[in-house]
Write an enzyme that holds these catalytic residues in place. Structure first.
Site, PDB file in Angstrom:
ATOM      1  N   ARG A 140       1.061  -1.298   0.099  1.00 40.22           N
ATOM      2  CA  ARG A 140      -0.023   0.093   0.282  1.00 40.22           C
ATOM      3  C   ARG A 140       0.784   1.128   0.093  1.00 40.22           C
ATOM      4  O   ARG A 140       0.788   2.485  -1.286  1.00 40.22           O
ATOM      5  CB  ARG A 140      -1.203   0.749   1.457  1.00 40.22           C
ATOM      6  CG  ARG A 140      -2.323  -0.549   0.793  1.00 40.22           C
ATOM      7  CD  ARG A 140      -3.526  -1.160   2.096  1.00 40.22           C
ATOM      8  NE  ARG A 140      -4.336  -1.615   1.603  1.00 40.22           N
ATOM      9  CZ  ARG A 140      -5.556  -1.767   2.427  1.00 40.22           C
ATOM     10  NH1 ARG A 140      -5.515  -1.477   3.662  1.00 40.22           N
ATOM     11  NH2 ARG A 140      -6.492  -1.320   1.848  1.00 40.22           N
ATOM     12  N   LYS A 146     -14.012 -13.919   9.419  1.00 39.18           N
ATOM     13  CA  LYS A 146     -15.353 -14.076   9.801  1.00 39.18           C
ATOM     14  C   LYS A 146     -16.696 -12.274   8.327  1.00 39.18           C
ATOM     15  O   LYS A 146     -16.746 -12.389   7.717  1.00 39.18           O
ATOM     16  CB  LYS A 146     -14.827 -12.378  10.916  1.00 39.18           C
ATOM     17  CG  LYS A 146     -15.085 -11.952  12.290  1.00 39.18           C
ATOM     18  CD  LYS A 146     -14.386 -11.009  12.863  1.00 39.18           C
ATOM     19  CE  LYS A 146     -13.806 -11.287  13.895  1.00 39.18           C
ATOM     20  NZ  LYS A 146     -14.106 -10.589  15.056  1.00 39.18           N
ATOM     21  N   GLY A 152      -6.627  -6.186   2.073  1.00 37.91           N
ATOM     22  CA  GLY A 152      -4.942  -6.787   2.475  1.00 37.91           C
ATOM     23  C   GLY A 152      -4.522  -8.351   2.558  1.00 37.91           C
ATOM     24  O   GLY A 152      -2.940  -8.382   2.219  1.00 37.91           O
ATOM     25  N   GLY A 190     -13.387  -4.097   1.101  1.00 42.57           N
ATOM     26  CA  GLY A 190     -14.604  -3.321   0.814  1.00 42.57           C
ATOM     27  C   GLY A 190     -14.620  -2.032   0.448  1.00 42.57           C
ATOM     28  O   GLY A 190     -16.375  -2.402  -0.646  1.00 42.57           O
TER      29      GLY A 190
END
Ligand code: 13P
Length: 637
Positions: A37, A199, A350, A373
């Site tokens: 990044r 999750k 990521g 996202g």
């Protein structure tokens, strides 16, 4: 709508607040574990420095919930950035406050200052205006290159922009938007989504988003155990989020979803732990599920080999531990194999990027998106607050639009557009818009899809869908790859009796669905002779733009005097310029204004030399490729 970019700003001797996404993983020793990044932001950082700017860089790292957590300090990032740039990067121990102000005041041209984690303040996530204003007070210019955070309406991403005149995109932001837009505009099907990660809670939005656009969705990683439990399977000690069981139960009915058929299990979550592959419905109570199994890996490889587009977000298991990495590695390999056969592959998030890098496959997919996202929400067609907050770009290039009207059948359209590609396909400094009849849109769209030529439609219905026999929805046009639509053409006003009211509704609908209207106004011969030009245009503008006056910069205006259309009579350049000036004076915001009416290679140069003429809308002359090409290249030998 295109956004203003850093390239269009004058940066010399200015302080630039650059929001980046330096939310990078840190290892046990507080060192940057993966600097992708940081590296992706280099083009913007280097450009600003080359242009003589001073950099104040802001970012978040992790989720410190508004508290100062030294483990989430950006200090190690400042060090890594300095190493990469081979120059000193100053670090501010805070992101606002008097200490920071002093440091900023002491900066010299070409200095780089990285601010401490913006999320050390709760105000960041709350998009607190006072906090945003304080951040803004540090700089003269704001550039946002944090695509990975663009889906967050946070202070340093969204709120801060309103305190600057021209908040602009950095190069990474532009690159991400352009690549994802290309996939959204015309997804090659079948379209496969692969979603993983630990999750359900953090990915449920992503799952819902992907289900709207893909044909198949593979759900792997830790989150699949919540789905197994919803199905009534034993899941042992695996991850499970009971709060999502109901939603998982509903999703299980969706035919697009594929769940792993077998699972790799281990007794302990540590390196060297023995593993075993079992059927998903046969997990023992005392084991953890740590990766997908062999049969699943084969299924995924097969699915990947049969589709044309793949979006992958999230690893398939605990890939950081070597024994549990095979599933993620195989999916990476399958995606890369598909890519070499021409499949468009977009990998985001990521962890997924870290996984790709671990296997040395980072450069082998079509696009590695720094967003997780943000990428998923963008692909769903959602407006991202971090992008919305930036200034819309008035198309700065001259616009040359060719309205073919009710000419050119499918075969003729193909020939014409192929010829145009040959003649003007390489022209970079013009926005060239081809506007064929509806029946040719799909052919033309396909031929120009990877070129610089843009597509427009000649009309659309005022609502999105319904019982309107013979009419065409703007949504269908978008699906065909149209970015523009002509609204209120005089031939529709005068021959088809289209009213200002109808035009107003169409303009609003086009805005809602993201089509750029080319909104036509103009007076008749009679009105001109009666000296009513300004009165007529004033009415057309005020009624046509009613309720959207503040969004006029998202449209293109076209002045087409009815007496000049198809008659060979062109307005003199002075006449045209005068009306264009008048139109501009009536608009609440600036936008491009085209001239249309007997534009030809012979008169385009003088027309385009007028101050308020930003482009031309060409009818008859756009049907002859050589003529249109000469118009496109006006003043250019
Ligand atoms: P002509 O260039 O044929 O006059 O047509 C202009 C026009 O109506 C474009 O929309």
């Amino acid at each position: 709508m295109k956004k203003l970019t850093v390239k269009q700003l004058s940066i010399k001797n200015k302080k630039v607040l650059l929001r980046v996404d330096f939310n990078v993983p840190l290892d046990d020793k507080q060192q940057v574990a993966n600097d992708i990044r940081i590296r992706e932001s280099l083009p913007t950082i280097e450009y600003i420095l080359q242009q003589g700017g001073t950099l104040i860089i802001a970012s978040h790292l992790g989720n410190p919930e508004g508290m100062v957590k030294p483990k989430m300090s950006l200090l190690p990032v400042a060090q890594r950035l300095g190493e990469i740039l081979k120059r000193k990067v100053l670090f501010a121990p805070d992101c606002v406050g008097s200490k920071v102000k002093k440091m900023v005041q002491a900066l010299k041209t070409g200095d780089i200052l990285l601010l401490e984690n913006t999320r050390f303040y709760l105000e960041e996530k709350r998009n607190d205006p006072a906090f945003a204003k304080e951040l803004a007070s540090l700089a003269d210019i704001y550039v946002n290159d944090a695509f990975g955070t663009a889906h967050r309406a946070h202070a340093s991403v969204a709120g801060v922009a309103r305190y600057f005149d021209k908040p602009a995109c950095g190069f990474l932001m532009v690159k991400e938007i352009e690549l994802l837009e290309a996939v959204l505009k015309r997804p090659q099907r079948p379209f496969l989504g692969i979603i993983g990660g630990a999750k359900v809670s953090t990915k449920i939005g992503g799952i819902r988003n992907l289900l709207k656009i893909v044909d198949h969705l593979i759900i792997g990683g830790g989150m699949c155990f919540t789905f197994y439990k919803a199905r009534g399977y034993e899941i042992g000690k695996s991850l499970c989020e009971d709060a999502f069981l109901d939603e998982a139960t509903v999703l299980l009915n969706n035919q697009k979803i594929y769940l792993p058929v077998d699972v790799l299990i281990a007794k302990e979550l540590r390196k060297g732990s023995p593993t075993e592959c079992v059927e998903a419905c046969n997990m023992p109570v005392d084991h953890y599920g740590v990766d997908i199994g062999e049969k699943t890996r084969k299924d995924i490889a097969q699915m990947a080999s049969r589709v044309k587009t793949i979006v992958w977000n999230g690893p398939m298991g605990i890939f950081e531990i070597d024994e549990f990495t095979k599933g993620t590695a195989h999916v990476a390999r399958s995606v890369v194999d598909a890519t070499t056969k021409g499949v468009i592959s977009i990998v985001g998030g990521g962890d997924t990027i870290a996984a790709l890098s671990k296997y040395g496959l980072r450069d082998e997919v079509t696009h590695v998106s720094t967003g997780g996202g943000a990428t998923l929400q963008f692909l769903e067609g959602k407006k991202l607050p971090g992008i919305e907050a930036l200034k819309d770009q008035i198309i700065l290039k001259p616009i040359i639009a060719g309205n073919w009207k009710m000419n050119m059948d499918a075969a003729e359209s193909r020939l014409l557009v192929r010829k145009l590609l040959e003649l003007v396909g390489d022209v970079k400094d013009r926005e060239i818009i081809i506007i064929p009849p509806f029946t040719s849109l799909s052919y033309v769209s396909e031929i120009i899809q990877n070129s610089r030529l843009r597509l427009g439609a000649q009309n659309m219905h005022w609502t999105r869908q319904g019982a309107f026999t013979g009419e065409i929805s703007g949504l269908f046009l978008k699906q065909l790859g149209c970015e523009y639509v002509v609204i209120g053409h005089s031939e529709r006003r005068h021959i088809m009796g289209e009213t200002d009211e109808v035009i107003n509704t169409k303009l609003k609908t086009a805005l809602e669905i993201g089509l750029i209207s080319i909104f036509c106004v103009g007076e008749t011969e009679q009105e001109k002779q009666n000296g009513q030009t300004e009165e007529v245009i004033s009415r057309q503008l005020s009624q046509g733009l009613q309720g959207i006056e503040n969004e006029v910069h998202k449209l293109i205006l076209a002045y087409e005097p009815v007496w000049a259309i198809g008659t060979g009579k062109t307005a003199t350049p002075e006449q045209a310029a005068q009306v264009h000036k008048f139109i501009r004076s009536r608009l609440k915001k600036n936008t491009a204004i085209l001239y249309g009416g007997s534009v030809k290679p012979e008169n385009v140069d003088v027309l385009m030399a007028q101050q308020d003429i930003d482009g031309v809308l060409v009818g008859g002359a756009s049907l002859k490729p050589e003529n249109f090409a000469r118009i496109v290249r006006f003043s250019n030998p």
